[in-house]
Design a protein around this motif. Structure first.
Motif, PDB file in Angstrom:
ATOM      1  N   GLU A 109      -3.733   6.028   2.776  1.00 44.11           N
ATOM      2  CA  GLU A 109      -5.135   5.621   2.892  1.00 44.11           C
ATOM      3  C   GLU A 109      -6.058   6.269   1.874  1.00 44.11           C
ATOM      4  N   GLU A 166      -6.455   0.273   0.168  1.00 46.88           N
ATOM      5  CA  GLU A 166      -6.681  -0.691   1.243  1.00 46.88           C
ATOM      6  C   GLU A 166      -5.748  -1.876   1.070  1.00 46.88           C
ATOM      7  N   THR A 192      -8.972   5.622  -2.721  1.00 42.61           N
ATOM      8  CA  THR A 192      -8.734   4.922  -1.462  1.00 42.61           C
ATOM      9  C   THR A 192      -7.780   3.765  -1.709  1.00 42.61           C
ATOM     10  N   ARG A 223       0.817  -1.220   0.000  1.00 44.68           N
ATOM     11  CA  ARG A 223       0.000   0.000   0.000  1.00 44.68           C
ATOM     12  C   ARG A 223       0.849   1.269   0.000  1.00 44.68           C
TER      13      ARG A 223
END
Length: 168
Positions: free
Chosen positions: A91, A114, A112, A29
């Protein structure tokens, strides 16, 4: 009405103005998020297949602007302007996206990120001022396919960064 019902009602009110595209990218991420934070990264993958990007100004911070030109495969230039309105590291990124500052047809995008095992699920939600502008983006500009191709380019770029990191 409880908060869940209120949230659902709000979503129903905006669904006809939204485009949502998502993809699971085989990279951590933090790395995927970083690919959005620097012009040197964005120049390598931003946009649909066959497009390139020239950045005129880039400041990744709330209130900062990315002023750029996307060059289409047919040599058409598309003036683009983004202002970052919210940044939650690794995030979420929220931005206003138009052709220029004060564009009355600018739309809001929420990205976004995740964690999905060792991969990252990226979702791009675009909310247009009107249903007509959303429909035009889909029909005239192929926004859904363009979004899928853009995330495909990001996936390929992130895989290259992961490979280079493993070699390094």
């Amino acid at each position: 009405m409880n908060s869940m019902g209120s949230e659902r009602s709000k979503q129903n009110e905006t669904a006809n103005r939204e485009i949502v595209v998502s993809r699971v990218i085989d990279a951590p991420r933090e790395l995927v998020f970083e690919a959005f934070t620097e012009a040197r990264h964005l120049a390598q993958w931003w946009g649909p297949k066959g497009f390139t990007t020239t950045t005129r100004a880039f400041e990744f911070r709330v209130g900062g602007v990315w002023d750029f030109v996307m060059h289409g495969p047919d040599r058409t230039d598309y003036q683009e302007w983004i202002q970052w309105t919210e940044i939650v590291p690794s995030e979420r990124i929220t931005m206003l996206h138009g052709e220029h500052r004060d564009d009355p047809n600018a739309f809001e995008s929420v990205l976004t990120f995740e964690t999905d095992g060792s991969a990252t699920r990226v979702e791009m939600l675009a909310m247009f001022p009107t249903e007509e502008l959303r429909d035009e983006a889909i029909e005239k500009h192929g926004a859904v396919e363009a979004g899928q191709q853009t995330l495909g380019n990001l996936a390929a770029y992130a895989a290259e960064l992961v490979r280079k990191g493993a070699e390094g």
